[in-house]
Design a protein around this motif. Structure first.
Motif: not given
Length: 74
Positions: A44-59
């Protein structure tokens, strides 16, 4: 073959799920004693980190596209 964008969020998600699978494999073969309550938070922590990185990359990519379109309009 057509090239695609590098997506670091998906890379992190894949690596985290691969790690969870390896831990469960080691547990099932008896090589390691991994409790389930250690793997679930890791996943769950890794998937949360992946989501955060994905949002930053998109922005970042969105801002770059806007900057390029503004410079071409001038």
């Amino acid at each position: 073959m057509r090239r695609h964008e590098f997506q670091p969020g998906r890379l992190i998600a894949g690596l985290v799920l691969l790690l969870a699978g390896v831990l469960y494999l080691l547990d099932s073969t008896g090589e390691a004693d991994v409790p389930w309550f250690a793997v679930v938070p890791l996943t769950m922590g890794g998937l949360s980190l992946a989501a955060l990185v994905g949002l930053v990359t998109y922005a970042v990519r969105r801002d770059r596209r806007e900057a390029i379109s503004e410079s071409s309009d001038r």
